[in-house]
Design a protein around this motif. Structure first.
Motif, PDB file in Angstrom:
ATOM      1  N   HIS A 249       0.859  -1.187   0.000  1.00 37.41           N
ATOM      2  CA  HIS A 249       0.000   0.000   0.000  1.00 37.41           C
ATOM      3  C   HIS A 249       0.893   1.234   0.000  1.00 37.41           C
ATOM      4  CE1 HIS A 249      -2.869   3.036   1.447  1.00 37.41           C
ATOM      5  NE2 HIS A 249      -3.826   2.221   1.021  1.00 37.41           N
ATOM      6  N   ASP A 250       0.561   2.219  -0.859  1.00 35.00           N
ATOM      7  CA  ASP A 250       1.401   3.420  -0.977  1.00 35.00           C
ATOM      8  C   ASP A 250       1.555   4.165   0.341  1.00 35.00           C
ATOM      9  OD1 ASP A 250       1.850   2.943  -3.633  1.00 35.00           O
ATOM     10  OD2 ASP A 250       0.226   4.243  -4.331  1.00 35.00           O
ATOM     11  N   LYS A 251       0.542   4.126   1.180  1.00 34.68           N
ATOM     12  CA  LYS A 251       0.589   4.851   2.460  1.00 34.68           C
ATOM     13  C   LYS A 251       1.083   3.977   3.607  1.00 34.68           C
ATOM     14  CE  LYS A 251      -2.278   7.543   5.676  1.00 34.68           C
ATOM     15  NZ  LYS A 251      -3.645   8.086   5.944  1.00 34.68           N
ATOM     16  N   PHE A 252       0.634   2.734   3.644  1.00 37.85           N
ATOM     17  CA  PHE A 252       0.913   1.866   4.794  1.00 37.85           C
ATOM     18  C   PHE A 252       2.027   0.854   4.568  1.00 37.85           C
ATOM     19  CE2 PHE A 252      -3.618   3.084   5.255  1.00 37.85           C
ATOM     20  CZ  PHE A 252      -3.487   3.833   6.425  1.00 37.85           C
ATOM     21  N   GLY A 253       2.564   0.807   3.372  1.00 40.25           N
ATOM     22  CA  GLY A 253       3.683  -0.097   3.119  1.00 40.25           C
ATOM     23  C   GLY A 253       3.248  -1.530   2.903  1.00 40.25           C
ATOM     24  N   TYR A 254       4.070  -2.480   3.366  1.00 36.32           N
ATOM     25  CA  TYR A 254       3.787  -3.897   3.152  1.00 36.32           C
ATOM     26  C   TYR A 254       2.607  -4.336   4.005  1.00 36.32           C
ATOM     27  CZ  TYR A 254       8.269  -4.010   0.760  1.00 36.32           C
ATOM     28  OH  TYR A 254       9.294  -3.765  -0.108  1.00 36.32           O
ATOM     29  N   MET A 255       1.646  -5.002   3.370  1.00 36.47           N
ATOM     30  CA  MET A 255       0.456  -5.469   4.062  1.00 36.47           C
ATOM     31  C   MET A 255       0.754  -6.775   4.813  1.00 36.47           C
ATOM     32  SD  MET A 255      -2.083  -3.314   3.464  1.00 36.47           S
ATOM     33  CE  MET A 255      -0.773  -2.178   3.977  1.00 36.47           C
ATOM     34  N   THR A 256       0.369  -6.824   6.076  1.00 35.54           N
ATOM     35  CA  THR A 256       0.593  -8.003   6.901  1.00 35.54           C
ATOM     36  C   THR A 256      -0.698  -8.368   7.629  1.00 35.54           C
ATOM     37  OG1 THR A 256       1.320  -6.659   8.771  1.00 35.54           O
ATOM     38  CG2 THR A 256       3.031  -7.445   7.263  1.00 35.54           C
ATOM     39  N   ILE A 257      -0.740  -9.580   8.170  1.00 36.38           N
ATOM     40  CA  ILE A 257      -1.954 -10.052   8.822  1.00 36.38           C
ATOM     41  C   ILE A 257      -2.288  -9.220  10.053  1.00 36.38           C
ATOM     42  CG2 ILE A 257      -0.802 -11.768  10.255  1.00 36.38           C
ATOM     43  CD1 ILE A 257      -4.152 -12.279   8.469  1.00 36.38           C
ATOM     44  N   TYR A 258      -1.247  -8.732  10.757  1.00 36.97           N
ATOM     45  CA  TYR A 258      -1.467  -7.852  11.897  1.00 36.97           C
ATOM     46  C   TYR A 258      -1.042  -6.432  11.548  1.00 36.97           C
ATOM     47  CZ  TYR A 258      -2.499 -11.682  15.092  1.00 36.97           C
ATOM     48  OH  TYR A 258      -3.086 -12.760  15.718  1.00 36.97           O
ATOM     49  N   PRO A 259      -1.888  -5.433  11.824  1.00 41.50           N
ATOM     50  CA  PRO A 259      -1.546  -4.036  11.517  1.00 41.50           C
ATOM     51  C   PRO A 259      -0.259  -3.560  12.191  1.00 41.50           C
ATOM     52  CG  PRO A 259      -3.886  -4.240  12.038  1.00 41.50           C
ATOM     53  CD  PRO A 259      -3.260  -5.558  12.365  1.00 41.50           C
ATOM     54  N   THR A 260       0.097  -4.180  13.326  1.00 40.14           N
ATOM     55  CA  THR A 260       1.315  -3.766  14.039  1.00 40.14           C
ATOM     56  C   THR A 260       2.583  -4.087  13.263  1.00 40.14           C
ATOM     57  OG1 THR A 260       1.216  -5.871  15.241  1.00 40.14           O
ATOM     58  CG2 THR A 260       0.323  -3.922  16.354  1.00 40.14           C
ATOM     59  N   ASN A 261       2.474  -4.877  12.198  1.00 47.55           N
ATOM     60  CA  ASN A 261       3.650  -5.236  11.404  1.00 47.55           C
ATOM     61  C   ASN A 261       3.712  -4.534  10.046  1.00 47.55           C
ATOM     62  OD1 ASN A 261       4.897  -7.108  13.204  1.00 47.55           O
ATOM     63  ND2 ASN A 261       3.362  -8.635  12.644  1.00 47.55           N
TER      64      ASN A 261
ATOM     65  N   GLY B  13      20.393 -16.278  32.322  1.00 51.67           N
ATOM     66  CA  GLY B  13      21.694 -16.049  31.704  1.00 51.67           C
ATOM     67  C   GLY B  13      22.005 -14.606  31.411  1.00 51.67           C
ATOM     68  N   ASN B  14      21.157 -13.691  31.872  1.00 53.12           N
ATOM     69  CA  ASN B  14      21.381 -12.263  31.634  1.00 53.12           C
ATOM     70  C   ASN B  14      21.544 -11.942  30.154  1.00 53.12           C
ATOM     71  OD1 ASN B  14      21.585 -11.505  34.549  1.00 53.12           O
ATOM     72  ND2 ASN B  14      23.384 -12.839  34.436  1.00 53.12           N
ATOM     73  N   MET B  15      20.853 -12.728  29.323  1.00 50.96           N
ATOM     74  CA  MET B  15      20.829 -12.488  27.885  1.00 50.96           C
ATOM     75  C   MET B  15      19.530 -11.764  27.535  1.00 50.96           C
ATOM     76  SD  MET B  15      23.420 -13.676  26.048  1.00 50.96           S
ATOM     77  CE  MET B  15      24.822 -14.798  26.203  1.00 50.96           C
ATOM     78  N   PHE B  16      19.647 -10.689  26.785  1.00 53.68           N
ATOM     79  CA  PHE B  16      18.484  -9.867  26.449  1.00 53.68           C
ATOM     80  C   PHE B  16      18.410  -9.639  24.945  1.00 53.68           C
ATOM     81  CE2 PHE B  16      19.632  -8.942  30.786  1.00 53.68           C
ATOM     82  CZ  PHE B  16      18.410  -8.857  31.436  1.00 53.68           C
ATOM     83  N   VAL B  17      17.176  -9.504  24.469  1.00 53.62           N
ATOM     84  CA  VAL B  17      16.952  -9.204  23.056  1.00 53.62           C
ATOM     85  C   VAL B  17      16.435  -7.778  22.936  1.00 53.62           C
ATOM     86  CG1 VAL B  17      15.738  -9.843  20.946  1.00 53.62           C
ATOM     87  CG2 VAL B  17      16.410 -11.618  22.579  1.00 53.62           C
ATOM     88  N   LEU B  18      17.156  -6.963  22.187  1.00 48.95           N
ATOM     89  CA  LEU B  18      16.768  -5.579  21.892  1.00 48.95           C
ATOM     90  C   LEU B  18      16.162  -5.570  20.495  1.00 48.95           C
ATOM     91  CD1 LEU B  18      17.037  -2.458  22.588  1.00 48.95           C
ATOM     92  CD2 LEU B  18      19.203  -2.574  21.327  1.00 48.95           C
ATOM     93  N   TYR B  19      14.950  -5.009  20.347  1.00 49.49           N
ATOM     94  CA  TYR B  19      14.316  -5.016  19.031  1.00 49.49           C
ATOM     95  C   TYR B  19      13.394  -3.808  18.866  1.00 49.49           C
ATOM     96  CZ  TYR B  19      10.296  -7.025  21.526  1.00 49.49           C
ATOM     97  OH  TYR B  19       9.256  -7.253  22.404  1.00 49.49           O
ATOM     98  N   ASN B  20      13.073  -3.501  17.618  1.00 51.42           N
ATOM     99  CA  ASN B  20      12.232  -2.346  17.313  1.00 51.42           C
ATOM    100  C   ASN B  20      10.760  -2.682  17.501  1.00 51.42           C
ATOM    101  OD1 ASN B  20      12.720  -3.981  14.788  1.00 51.42           O
ATOM    102  ND2 ASN B  20      11.155  -2.595  13.978  1.00 51.42           N
ATOM    103  N   GLN B  21      10.023  -1.741  18.083  1.00 52.32           N
ATOM    104  CA  GLN B  21       8.577  -1.884  18.200  1.00 52.32           C
ATOM    105  C   GLN B  21       7.866  -1.315  16.977  1.00 52.32           C
ATOM    106  OE1 GLN B  21       8.200   0.087  22.123  1.00 52.32           O
ATOM    107  NE2 GLN B  21       7.181  -1.784  22.809  1.00 52.32           N
ATOM    108  N   LYS B  22       8.413  -0.222  16.436  1.00 52.31           N
ATOM    109  CA  LYS B  22       7.779   0.451  15.300  1.00 52.31           C
ATOM    110  C   LYS B  22       8.218  -0.167  13.986  1.00 52.31           C
ATOM    111  CE  LYS B  22       7.330   4.995  17.529  1.00 52.31           C
ATOM    112  NZ  LYS B  22       7.691   6.432  17.431  1.00 52.31           N
ATOM    113  N   THR B  23       7.262  -0.411  13.111  1.00 50.78           N
ATOM    114  CA  THR B  23       7.568  -0.851  11.745  1.00 50.78           C
ATOM    115  C   THR B  23       7.044   0.133  10.714  1.00 50.78           C
ATOM    116  OG1 THR B  23       5.521  -2.152  11.646  1.00 50.78           O
ATOM    117  CG2 THR B  23       7.503  -3.288  12.427  1.00 50.78           C
ATOM    118  N   LEU B  24       6.293   1.107  11.175  1.00 45.97           N
ATOM    119  CA  LEU B  24       5.677   2.100  10.282  1.00 45.97           C
ATOM    120  C   LEU B  24       6.232   3.488  10.595  1.00 45.97           C
ATOM    121  CD1 LEU B  24       3.455   2.640   8.117  1.00 45.97           C
ATOM    122  CD2 LEU B  24       1.854   2.997  10.012  1.00 45.97           C
TER     123      LEU B  24
END
Length: 348
Positions: A149-161, A209-220
């Motif tokens: 979509h020109d405005k929303f980008g790649y269409m996914t099953i969940y809007p959060t993606n 194990g004090n192992m953490f995953v850092l990741y982006n919440q925003k995709t839009l």
């Protein structure tokens, strides 16, 4: 068979591993949730056939299969190694998989979306991964027109993606920083950058194990390169804070830290019974000792690989038999003792 996580990071840095995952759907097909089982199987075969030039594009060997061909334990082992996600593990029927021999590249077909493409590497390698991902994404798009979509980008099953459809991940080892009073405050502060942190191992709020995953919440609203740069910036800040706390501890409590590290080695080397949490926590201590030059070995000691290997399903695959918790705790020690090398005492 050599896997991507077999690589021993040259610097044993705070950033242990990098991963990028993108979601794509095809314009000509309904979302997987709207397809019948037969339609899903047919589409999975079509995708596998049309991407048969993938080995030439990425110069890697690939295998094609369906997830329902695997036993429950084998699928769960793939889940533990982050090859597939929970949804595909739980909803296996009609789900196809294209997987590189080293497991660094995976394409899951007809899981939650038509395609879940993922690439992983050791160390801080998001920029290099994105170059490879971009090449792979272009190749797939040449075979299938994406739903865009020109405005929303790649269409996914969940809007959060929607938007980029991308999540980028960095696995960080933060044994000292996560124990400090300031850690929770730091996590709240970095959330304003649109990123978040969760434990790499354990359930819920656990951070074994004090192992953490850092990741982006925003995709839009951000480009893929913008997302990657934000993650790298935040990861470097966290790594700097972790190193600062380590320097402080080493200057005031070096002997206690060394003692703790060597005690962890002794437990891993000679214990007869270890829970998953115990194993992960002691491996974390060993890795800290390696990073700070407090312990050394005669051979390669890849703690991150062992953290993956001691997971319940992976142990059952390794020993090729189903096991209950009591048996798993016993063979977990055997697995570690097969893989942890002898100390290089001459350097101490």
């Amino acid at each position: 068979m050599h896997k991507w996580y077999d690589e021993q990071e040259s610097s044993l840095a705070v950033v242990v591993a990098s991963r990028i995952r993108i979601l794509r759907n095809f314009k000509a097909y309904l979302f997987p949730s709207c397809l019948s089982l037969e339609q899903k199987k047919d589409l999975s075969i079509i995708v596998q056939d049309k991407l048969d030039q993938l080995p030439d594009v990425l110069e890697q060997k690939f295998e094609k299969c369906f997830l329902d061909e695997f036993s429950d334990v084998h699928r769960m082992a793939l889940r533990e190694r982050q090859v597939i996600n929970k949804f595909s593990n739980d909803n296996k029927d009609g789900v196809g998989l294209i997987l590189s021999s080293d497991e660094s590249v995976s394409l899951t077909i007809n899981g939650m979306d038509h395609l879940r493409i993922q690439i992983s590497r050791c160390g801080m390698e998001l920029e290099e991964i994105w170059k490879k991902m971009n090449k792979l994404d272009d190749f797939v798009n040449e075979q299938f027109e994406y739903a865009f979509h020109d405005k929303f980008g790649y269409m996914t099953i969940y809007p959060t993606n929607v938007g980029t459809g991308m999540r980028a991940y960095l696995v960080l080892h933060l044994p000292m920083l996560s124990s400090s009073k300031r850690f929770r405050t730091l996590l709240n502060e970095i959330s304003r950058y649109g990123v978040t942190v969760k434990g790499a191992f354990g359930e819920g709020q656990d951070n074994d194990g004090n192992m953490f995953v850092l990741y982006n919440q925003k995709t839009l609203g951000l480009s893929e390169k913008d997302i990657i740069q934000v993650l790298i910036k935040v990861a470097r800040q966290l790594a700097s804070q972790e190193k600062a706390v380590r320097r402080q501890v080493l200057s005031t409590h070096r002997l206690e830290l060394e003692d703790s590290i060597y005690r962890s080695y002794g437990i891993l080397k000679y214990a007869k019974n270890l829970s998953l949490k115990e194993a992960i926590d002691h491996l974390s201590q060993i890795r800290l000792g390696q990073e700070e030059g407090l312990i050394s070995f005669k051979g390669t000691c890849n703690c991150y690989k062992m953290m993956l290997g001691v997971q319940n399903a992976n142990l059952q695959v390794y020993w090729d038999r189903p096991m209950e918790e009591k048996a798993l705790n016993k063979v977990r020690t055997s697995y570690i003792q097969r893989h942890i090398p002898e100390l290089d005492v001459d350097t101490k």
